[in-house]
Design an enzyme around this catalytic site. Structure first.
Site, PDB file in Angstrom:
ATOM      1  N   HIS A   1      -9.015  -3.643  10.665  1.00  0.00           N
ATOM      2  CA  HIS A   1      -9.041  -3.482   9.206  1.00  0.00           C
ATOM      3  C   HIS A   1      -9.522  -4.750   8.498  1.00  0.00           C
ATOM      4  O   HIS A   1      -9.936  -4.682   7.331  1.00  0.00           O
ATOM      5  CB  HIS A   1      -7.641  -3.140   8.686  1.00  0.00           C
ATOM      6  CG  HIS A   1      -7.374  -1.684   8.525  1.00  0.00           C
ATOM      7  ND1 HIS A   1      -8.261  -0.822   7.904  1.00  0.00           N
ATOM      8  CD2 HIS A   1      -6.296  -0.926   8.865  1.00  0.00           C
ATOM      9  CE1 HIS A   1      -7.737   0.393   7.877  1.00  0.00           C
ATOM     10  NE2 HIS A   1      -6.556   0.365   8.465  1.00  0.00           N
TER      11      HIS A   1
ATOM     12  N   GLU B   1      -2.174  -3.791   7.163  1.00  0.00           N
ATOM     13  CA  GLU B   1      -3.257  -4.720   7.468  1.00  0.00           C
ATOM     14  C   GLU B   1      -3.442  -5.821   6.439  1.00  0.00           C
ATOM     15  O   GLU B   1      -4.536  -6.356   6.280  1.00  0.00           O
ATOM     16  CB  GLU B   1      -4.578  -3.941   7.593  1.00  0.00           C
ATOM     17  CG  GLU B   1      -5.150  -3.401   6.280  1.00  0.00           C
ATOM     18  CD  GLU B   1      -4.739  -1.978   5.945  1.00  0.00           C
ATOM     19  OE1 GLU B   1      -5.418  -1.334   5.136  1.00  0.00           O
ATOM     20  OE2 GLU B   1      -3.718  -1.536   6.497  1.00  0.00           O
TER      21      GLU B   1
ATOM     22  N   GLU C   1       0.846  -1.198   0.000  1.00  0.00           N
ATOM     23  CA  GLU C   1       0.000   0.000   0.000  1.00  0.00           C
ATOM     24  C   GLU C   1       0.882   1.249   0.000  1.00  0.00           C
ATOM     25  O   GLU C   1       1.836   1.335   0.779  1.00  0.00           O
ATOM     26  CB  GLU C   1      -0.897   0.021   1.243  1.00  0.00           C
ATOM     27  CG  GLU C   1      -1.910   1.155   1.193  1.00  0.00           C
ATOM     28  CD  GLU C   1      -2.877   1.164   2.386  1.00  0.00           C
ATOM     29  OE1 GLU C   1      -3.713   2.070   2.439  1.00  0.00           O
ATOM     30  OE2 GLU C   1      -2.778   0.278   3.243  1.00  0.00           O
TER      31      GLU C   1
ATOM     32  N   HIS D   1      -5.881  -1.677  15.641  1.00  0.00           N
ATOM     33  CA  HIS D   1      -6.178  -0.983  14.388  1.00  0.00           C
ATOM     34  C   HIS D   1      -6.047  -1.922  13.196  1.00  0.00           C
ATOM     35  O   HIS D   1      -6.957  -2.019  12.357  1.00  0.00           O
ATOM     36  CB  HIS D   1      -5.230   0.205  14.238  1.00  0.00           C
ATOM     37  CG  HIS D   1      -5.448   1.006  12.997  1.00  0.00           C
ATOM     38  ND1 HIS D   1      -6.190   2.167  12.964  1.00  0.00           N
ATOM     39  CD2 HIS D   1      -5.012   0.825  11.715  1.00  0.00           C
ATOM     40  CE1 HIS D   1      -6.218   2.653  11.741  1.00  0.00           C
ATOM     41  NE2 HIS D   1      -5.495   1.853  10.967  1.00  0.00           N
ATOM     42  N   GLU D   2      -4.920  -2.617  13.113  1.00  0.00           N
ATOM     43  CA  GLU D   2      -4.699  -3.465  11.937  1.00  0.00           C
ATOM     44  C   GLU D   2      -5.636  -4.667  11.940  1.00  0.00           C
ATOM     45  O   GLU D   2      -6.108  -5.097  10.884  1.00  0.00           O
ATOM     46  CB  GLU D   2      -3.241  -3.911  11.864  1.00  0.00           C
ATOM     47  CG  GLU D   2      -2.226  -2.773  11.891  1.00  0.00           C
ATOM     48  CD  GLU D   2      -2.463  -1.681  10.855  1.00  0.00           C
ATOM     49  OE1 GLU D   2      -3.055  -1.962   9.798  1.00  0.00           O
ATOM     50  OE2 GLU D   2      -2.075  -0.531  11.112  1.00  0.00           O
TER      51      GLU D   2
ATOM     52  N   ALA E   1       2.337   0.007  10.617  1.00  0.00           N
ATOM     53  CA  ALA E   1       1.950  -1.379  10.364  1.00  0.00           C
ATOM     54  C   ALA E   1       1.095  -1.422   9.113  1.00  0.00           C
ATOM     55  O   ALA E   1       0.671  -0.386   8.591  1.00  0.00           O
ATOM     56  CB  ALA E   1       1.200  -1.960  11.562  1.00  0.00           C
TER      57      ALA E   1
END
Length: 900
Positions: free
Chosen positions: A304, A267, A125, A300-301, A265
């Site tokens: 996702h 995801e 990404e 958070h990851e 990080a």
């Protein structure tokens, strides 16, 4: 030499990709010098017979062969340049096979496939997959992947997305494994890891009764530092099940720590790759803040997996669709974890602490961005380099926009909206409008005849709205009228837009309360119910609300809970702020009142300094701070936030001309005065907040450590005779990194220089083998009050420093340029010369990291004249450098062309 040309991409020009690629097979023969990738793509036209060529993206690849339906093509049968492979003779369906080669060991950009610490990792990404193989590198092309990895015994761990299907040894002795991801995904979520790694694992049973495997991989020897990350992963899984009904959809979920990583990080579906700083922790090496960050980023990851992977973004303009929503989710997760197991009052305080921390981050990073040349809506309309739009606006402001929808709908309504969002769009690549439409379906049921049409402007308009508040009290009628008026000036690219003057009102949920002059909360009647907090929905330029049966002239408590990312304008007196700081029943608004008092005090000191007058602190401010410090009803974590002085970045937003040296002098003076005048109270706090026994990264002991270390800093700053002795003793006897680093920071910034130098030397000798701890050592010195450009240049010559590792560059170069205003902003321009050198050096290695450093000069035109001219000259030197990357070029060009 690079000769990259900037091309502006516009959201309005989006067109669907003309082909579907439902199945992808990838075979990797891994070699650090030259990895061969064989890809097989099942391709079909979305519109049969349309004749569009199949255009695939590629970067820094060596093309070996191209075949269609088993027939190898001659070079004349396709068009190839440095960034595109185009096939023009495909039928409506075909199998395309491409063999290419990439060079991971030489890939310093850390995008695509690269080598770190002798292992292979990927980062795709936003547009990194094109560095691995030729493909339609865009998020709306979703495919099922089958991945085969082959490598020598030097790389015993071979991982990719999804589930492990097959593992065997080849006749030549190499290992071969096959992974299959059962869910369609865009190529930016592809991941590969290969190398010599160790892991920690656990098995858990999901809400539906499935057993799943959770694993955390890291370098051998680091096993003792991955326990907290694995525990955090289990908590995240359980929280998403209970809060949103979302369950892990794979048989396993893997987290891998890497030393060299451009961001925090990533995801990737089922195989999250993390900067090691957000995985590795134990009491000896990680601070309370590190533990909190690890839990937050792990969450958070993981979150996702649904908000970003199962439902992803149609194009990169929709980035906040997944990032803003997932930041909101990780903020709520962290708040719930902080409040877990506490009684009602303590839980409310813990959640307030988290909310304060999030707002501090927003104001320090996003508010300046909203007022600068890179200002953009959370859904940008254009970009030149998408890597430059992983911004505080997309993430933090994006989360605030989601939070406002939560405020408008309530807990149950927001959950219903999320359920509807997944019902409509599971497995799709969609837009921000699709998300709002799902929420709107609930909002209109709650409020017949109303919709979220005006609310959508948060996605299309940049800038931080200002809300002016007027309060009128009619004593005979016992009636209070509150009038709100909003405005938002053109910012960034809007200044050059013919429609800039037509910016329209936002839909702003504005939470208010009223306090009487004795500090008691007054009840308000809203929609037939009595409440201490009313949420006013401001949707036009100006509206007013009337509250009846208010017994006396009140003091307004405004923007409670920070219900919207706006700036409040209201003429509180200092006495009213002191009252709110001491008694407001909303913990956020109470903190905010104290911050406003401190802001006024510091800016007054800045004015005195600029005119050469003697500095002095008003007794009323000292009294307000004493009241907070001595209020035993407040827990330590909350007091640590309430007593923290506003940051220089936050204060700069209140100055017509930013003067960093004057700000530094003013903050230093106020801290020293607080240290001297409140010394007995600080000493008492220091003694009461000791945390004997084993280290626990829990809110209560973490709050005590935060307040204790704040007391130590103030005592040293105030010249307390015993404080240096206490700090040195704490450093030597510390059983955890929070206390050790807290003592060392106090000594380095406010203690005897000789003692500080000795402690820094001891620290390095003890921890030189731990990269993450040495990053802390560099960061502390980069931000120290006495640090100059010459100091930083000396640290760059240290054997432990390398510019090639992003963490080390961030620890020293970024910390100095972004967080040491007094060291960088010196009138002779030497700080800016240093910035130029480092931006250009990083640009040659890693343009994405260099562009983030370039942002240090965004708001140059708002500085005092003596600094403004050399800042502009520095920007021009970077802009005119031959071969500048698109990443950096966009940043510095906009800074010069769209100056505030």
């Amino acid at each position: 030499m690079r000769t990259e040309t900037s091309v502006t991409v516009y959201r309005k020009d989006y067109l669907p990709y003309p082909f579907d690629i439902p199945e992808v097979s990838l075979v990797f023969d891994l070699d650090p010098e030259a990895t061969t990738v064989r890809s097989r793509l099942a391709v079909r036209r979305r519109t049969p017979g349309d004749g569009a060529p199949l255009e695939l993206d590629g970067s820094d690849l060596e093309l070996i062969s191209v075949s269609v339906d088993g027939r190898e093509l001659d070079k004349e049968a396709y068009r190839l340049n440095e960034s595109t492979l185009a096939l023009s003779t495909l039928g409506d369906a075909a199998t395309v096979e491409i063999v290419s080669r990439c060079r991971p060991a030489a890939n310093s950009t850390l995008m695509g496939l690269y080598v770190s610490g002798g292992n292979f990792f990927t980062q795709c990404e936003a547009e990194g997959f094109r560095r691995i193989t030729w493909f339609a590198d865009r998020p709306d092309v979703m495919s099922r992947y089958r991945v085969t990895l082959r490598a020598t015994s030097e790389y015993p761990v071979l991982l990719s997305n999804g589930n492990l299907i097959e593992s065997r040894t080849l006749p030549d002795g190499r290992a071969e494994v096959v992974w299959e991801d059962p869910f369609p995904k865009p190529c930016y979520l592809f991941a590969l890891v290969a190398g010599r790694l160790t892991h920690r694992e656990t098995r858990v049973t999901t809400a539906s009764g499935r057993e799943v495997l959770l694993q955390v991989y890291s370098d051998p020897g680091s096993e003792s530092k991955t326990g907290w990350a694995l525990e955090s992963l289990v908590r995240a899984l359980r929280w998403d099940e209970s809060r949103f009904g979302l369950e892990l959809d794979l048989d396993r979920f893997m987290v891998v720590a890497v030393r060299d990583f451009n961001m925090g990080a990533m995801e990737n579906k089922g195989l999250n790759i993390f900067n090691a700083a957000y995985v590795l922790a134990n009491a000896d090496t990680a601070t309370d803040a590190n533990y909190e960050a690890i839990e937050s980023v792990i969450g958070h990851e993981y979150f996702h997996n649904w908000t970003g992977n199962r439902v992803t973004c149609r194009d990169w303009f929709q980035l906040s669709l997944k990032e803003g929503l997932t930041v909101f989710r990780d903020q709520e997760f962290s708040a719930d974890m902080m409040a877990s197991g506490l009684d009602t009052a303590a839980a409310a305080s813990a959640r307030a602490v988290k909310r304060i921390d999030d707002v501090v981050t927003l104001r320090a990073a996003q508010f300046p961005e909203d007022g600068g040349p890179m200002a953009h809506p959370i859904r940008p309309e254009s970009y030149q380099e998408i890597g430059n739009f992983y911004t505080a606006t997309v993430y933090e402001k994006g989360a605030e926009v989601i939070r406002m929808q939560h405020t408008l709908l309530g807990d149950a309504g927001f959950r219903a909206g999320m359920d509807e969002y997944f019902r409509r769009h599971d497995g799709q690549a969609v837009t921000c409008d699709d998300f709002v439409a799902a929420m709107e379906s609930v909002y209109t049921r709650q409020h017949p005849g109303r919709d979220l049409g005006i609310f959508r402007r948060w996605y299309s308009q940049a800038g931080t709205p200002r809300v002016a508040v007027e309060l009128h009290y009619d004593a005979p009628a016992r009636r209070c009228t509150i009038r709100l008026a909003q405005r938002c000036a053109p910012v960034g690219v809007e200044k050059n837009s013919p429609n800039a003057a037509a910016k329209k009102p936002f839909h702003i949920p504005f939470a208010v309360g009223l306090m009487d002059r004795d500090g008691r909360a007054l009840m308000l009647n809203q929609d037939g119910r009595q409440t201490e907090t009313a949420v006013l929905e401001l949707t036009t330029e100006q509206q007013e609300w009337v509250f009846e049966d208010i017994p006396s002239a009140p003091v307004p408590s405004l923007l409670r809970g920070f219900s919207a990312p706006v700036i409040v304008e209201y003429p509180w007196s200092d006495e009213e702020l002191a009252l709110l700081s001491a008694h407001d029943t909303d913990p956020f608004a109470r903190w905010e009142a104290g911050q406003e008092l401190a802001t006024r005090e510091i800016l007054a000191l800045v004015s005195l300094h600029q005119t050469g007058a003697a500095l002095r602190v008003r007794p009323g401010f000292i009294a307000a701070w004493r009241a907070l410090l001595e209020d035993a009803a407040l827990d330590e974590a909350y007091r640590a936030r309430a007593l923290a002085l506003p940051s220089e970045k936050t204060l700069a937003e209140r100055m017509s001309a930013i003067d960093p040296p004057a700000l530094a002098v003013a903050r230093d003076f106020l801290r020293a005065e607080l240290g001297r005048d409140l010394a007995p109270a600080w000493r008492q706090v220091f003694e009461e907040c000791q945390t004997p026994g084993p280290y626990r990264p829990a809110p209560e002991p973490a709050g005590k450590r935060a307040l204790k270390n704040m007391a130590l800093t103030h005592l040293l700053a105030g010249g307390d005779a015993q404080a240096s002795e206490w700090a040195l003793a704490q450093y030597k006897q510390a059983t955890n990194m929070t206390d050790r680093l807290g003592a060392m920071a106090a000594l380095v910034n406010h203690g005897d220089p000789d003692i500080a130098t000795g402690v820094l030397g001891e620290f390095y000798e003890q921890w030189q083998q731990d990269p993450l701890v040495i990053d802390k050592w560099f960061s502390l010195q980069a931000t120290a009050r006495s640090t100059t450009v010459q100091t930083v240049r000396g640290l760059m010559a240290h054997p432990a420093f390398t510019l090639r590792n992003p963490n080390r560059a961030r620890a020293l170069v970024f910390q100095f340029c972004l967080n040491n205003a007094r060291g960088l902003h010196v009138p002779d321009g030497s700080g800016y010369d240093y910035w130029v050198e480092q931006v250009l050096a990083l640009d040659a290695l890693n343009p994405e990291v260099a562009a983030r450093l370039a942002r240090a000069m965004d708001n140059w035109s708002r500085f005092v004249p003596v600094l403004r001219a050399p800042m502009r000259a520095a920007l021009e030197r970077v802009r005119n450098h031959p071969g500048l990357s698109r990443n950096v070029s966009e940043i510095v060009s906009k800074a010069l062309e769209l100056a505030a």
